[in-house]
Design a protein around this motif. Structure first.
Motif, mmCIF file in Angstrom:
data_model
loop_
_atom_site.group_PDB
_atom_site.id
_atom_site.type_symbol
_atom_site.label_atom_id
_atom_site.label_comp_id
_atom_site.label_asym_id
_atom_site.label_seq_id
_atom_site.Cartn_x
_atom_site.Cartn_y
_atom_site.Cartn_z
ATOM 1 N N ALA A 415 0.818 -1.217 0.000
ATOM 2 C CA ALA A 415 0.000 0.000 0.000
ATOM 3 C C ALA A 415 0.846 1.258 0.000
ATOM 4 O O ALA A 415 0.404 2.303 -0.504
ATOM 5 N N PHE A 416 2.068 1.216 0.560
ATOM 6 C CA PHE A 416 2.947 2.385 0.547
ATOM 7 C C PHE A 416 3.176 2.847 -0.892
ATOM 8 O O PHE A 416 3.103 4.040 -1.197
ATOM 9 N N GLY A 417 3.502 1.910 -1.786
ATOM 10 C CA GLY A 417 3.746 2.275 -3.175
ATOM 11 C C GLY A 417 2.481 2.540 -3.949
ATOM 12 O O GLY A 417 2.425 3.454 -4.781
ATOM 13 N N ALA A 418 1.429 1.764 -3.695
ATOM 14 C CA ALA A 418 0.191 1.914 -4.451
ATOM 15 C C ALA A 418 -0.516 3.229 -4.162
ATOM 16 O O ALA A 418 -1.170 3.801 -5.039
ATOM 17 N N SER A 419 -0.405 3.720 -2.924
ATOM 18 C CA SER A 419 -1.101 4.947 -2.548
ATOM 19 C C SER A 419 -0.311 6.210 -2.898
ATOM 20 O O SER A 419 -0.840 7.323 -2.794
ATOM 21 N N ARG A 420 0.914 6.058 -3.332
ATOM 22 C CA ARG A 420 1.752 7.209 -3.681
ATOM 23 C C ARG A 420 1.198 7.883 -4.925
ATOM 24 O O ARG A 420 0.869 7.219 -5.923
ATOM 25 N N ASP A 421 1.104 9.201 -4.897
ATOM 26 C CA ASP A 421 0.514 9.968 -5.997
ATOM 27 C C ASP A 421 1.490 10.069 -7.148
ATOM 28 O O ASP A 421 2.189 11.086 -7.332
ATOM 29 N N ARG A 422 1.517 9.011 -7.939
ATOM 30 C CA ARG A 422 2.480 8.933 -9.038
ATOM 31 C C ARG A 422 1.946 8.010 -10.108
ATOM 32 O O ARG A 422 1.420 6.944 -9.798
ATOM 33 N N HIS A 423 2.064 8.418 -11.364
ATOM 34 C CA HIS A 423 1.603 7.573 -12.451
ATOM 35 C C HIS A 423 2.610 6.471 -12.763
ATOM 36 O O HIS A 423 3.821 6.655 -12.557
ATOM 37 N N VAL A 424 2.131 5.351 -13.270
ATOM 38 C CA VAL A 424 3.047 4.325 -13.752
ATOM 39 C C VAL A 424 3.838 4.850 -14.927
ATOM 40 O O VAL A 424 3.368 5.687 -15.717
ATOM 41 N N LEU A 425 5.076 4.386 -15.031
ATOM 42 C CA LEU A 425 5.987 4.750 -16.113
ATOM 43 C C LEU A 425 6.279 6.234 -16.177
ATOM 44 O O LEU A 425 6.698 6.757 -17.215
ATOM 45 N N ALA A 426 6.041 6.954 -15.072
ATOM 46 C CA ALA A 426 6.354 8.378 -15.032
ATOM 47 C C ALA A 426 7.843 8.572 -14.840
ATOM 48 O O ALA A 426 8.495 7.839 -14.092
ATOM 49 N N SER A 427 8.405 9.560 -15.517
ATOM 50 C CA SER A 427 9.833 9.849 -15.349
ATOM 51 C C SER A 427 10.053 10.496 -13.988
ATOM 52 O O SER A 427 9.224 11.234 -13.481
ATOM 53 N N SER A 428 11.172 10.191 -13.382
ATOM 54 C CA SER A 428 11.463 10.704 -12.044
ATOM 55 C C SER A 428 11.892 12.163 -12.116
ATOM 56 O O SER A 428 12.447 12.612 -13.096
#
Length: 428
Positions: A415-428
């Motif tokens: 859940a730590f990673g899933a709830s993070r406000d970030r799109h998949v394959l987004a550039s860092s």
């Protein structure tokens, strides 16, 4: 961090303009589309949940061993995972709206075939129904992102509510229907082909929307306008993405707990002295708080901050239920089932919400849905099987329930990673 969708402006403009509808007020069309979507969602758990209450009768009439009965219960969940990976190819071939219609027709046929005498028909119909539901599972988040982008939270809540409501309805009325009609389990199970057929008929108007008549038309229109079509990411690309794996593991681990409880809770309660009817009722009862929690999940996901609070609440509620089942399963049953229903309902609502929220567009949603539900439901298969093996090996329920608590720890980490406000394959 650069926006993950800035390069998709041409596709986004087309997406915004491609809300063509049949003649009539836009509000009426939206309500009609939402109603058809809800009916389709309602049928994605009915075929599975309707079998459990009459499984003993099915086992007796078809001369199934305990292993055979367990396999029959596990087949749909295996299908949910295995056949999910066919959905992207079928979507490219038929388009998502046509494919959902075909899936509803296949579900209707599978339910009817399941009621035909003979073990082959029983397993064959279950397999077809499971495959159809698998495709529907993958398509639903994609359709929410595509057709209801402005109301995604509301539609996610309705989708989760329909899943829980369909399961509760089917599980709760199968046995009363047998008593009221005097029919056998075959006839009663065959009745569930009616709502899936109604859902297919209700979905027909969605196929008449002009840009849905040809799956390739949108791509052709975009090319003519000089824009680049938004290509769906490959599954291989998602397999290298941490966010995608976090969403997938959260989906799989919460499903593992749900299907483990769905399969074994009545047995656990009966082993502790509860009557058969009361044990079955406790399973049904847990679905009511679960429906409320799943409907509220998208709202909580958007408003609770930090974002990890919502999945943490789901974990704590499930843990309360599991600890209660370890310490006083009968005397506190209503309390434990309320907590467990709330926790599991919230978890499935969040899991579905993460598939949509972590995707920048409908193309990514479709692929992430395939990965999360394909791999996730294969993980979920381990719940019923693993709990049964642990129960047989230990001779009691302490070890199996302790294992579910351990799964909750892994679910919380995901859940730590899933709830993070970030799109998949987004550039860092």
């Amino acid at each position: 961090m650069n926006s993950p969708v800035t390069h998709q402006a041409p596709a986004a403009r087309l997406s915004a303009s491609r809300q063509p509808s049949l003649p009539g007020p836009a509000g009426v069309r939206t309500v009609q589309a939402a109603f058809a979507f809800g009916l389709a969602a309602l049928n994605l758990r009915i075929a599975v949940a309707s079998l459990s209450p009459v499984l003993t009768e099915v086992q007796h009439d078809e001369h199934l061993s305990s292993f055979g009965a367990g396999a029959l219960s596990t087949v749909p969940v295996v299908c949910f995972g295995a056949f999910a990976f066919l959905a992207p190819r079928l979507t490219r071939r038929f388009g998502p709206h046509h494919l959902l219609w075909y899936a509803l027709l296949a579900l209707t046929g599978g339910i009817v075939l399941r009621s035909v005498p003979g073990v082959l028909a029983l397993f064959g119909g279950t397999l077809i129904a499971g495959a159809a539901i698998a495709v529907g599972n993958v398509l639903m988040p994609h359709l929410i992102k595509h057709d209801f982008a402005g109301r995604a939270g509301l539609m996610l809540g309705c989708y989760s509510l329909a899943l829980s409501g369909g399961a509760a309805l089917a599980a709760g009325v199968v046995v009363p229907l047998e008593s009221a009609t005097g029919w056998g389990w075959r006839q009663v199970l065959a009745l569930w082909a009616i709502p899936s057929l109604i859902a297919a008929l209700a979905w027909l108007p969605e196929l008449l929307v002009p840009d849905r008549r040809s799956p390739n038309r949108r791509r052709q229109e975009l090319v003519k306008q000089g824009g680049a079509d938004t290509a769906a990411p490959t599954l291989r690309a998602l397999w290298r993405d941490r966010t995608a794996w976090a969403v997938t593991l959260y989906m799989g681990l919460q499903s593992l707990g749900y299907y483990a409880i769905l399969s074994w809770l009545p047995t656990l309660l009966r082993d502790h002295g509860m009557s058969d009817s009361q044990a079955g009722w406790m399973l049904s009862f847990s679905s009511f708080p679960g429906m409320a929690a799943s409907f509220a999940a998208p709202w909580l996901q958007q408003r609770l901050r930090p974002a990890f609070v919502a999945p943490l609440a789901a974990t704590l509620l499930c843990a309360t239920g599991f600890v209660g089942l370890l310490t006083s399963p009968v005397s506190g049953a209503y309390l434990w089932m309320t907590a467990l229903g709330l926790g599991q309902g919230l978890a499935i609502g969040l899991a579905l919400g993460y598939i949509v929220a972590r995707s920048p567009d409908a193309h990514h949603t479709g692929r992430l849905s395939t990965m999360a539900q394909g791999i996730g439901y294969l993980i979920a298969c381990l719940g019923p099987l693993g709990l049964g093996l642990l129960h047989s090996a230990s001779g009691g329920w302490s070890l199996p329930v302790a294992a579910l608590l351990a799964v909750l720890v892994a679910q919380t980490v995901a859940a730590f990673g899933a709830s993070r406000d970030r799109h998949v394959l987004a550039s860092s």
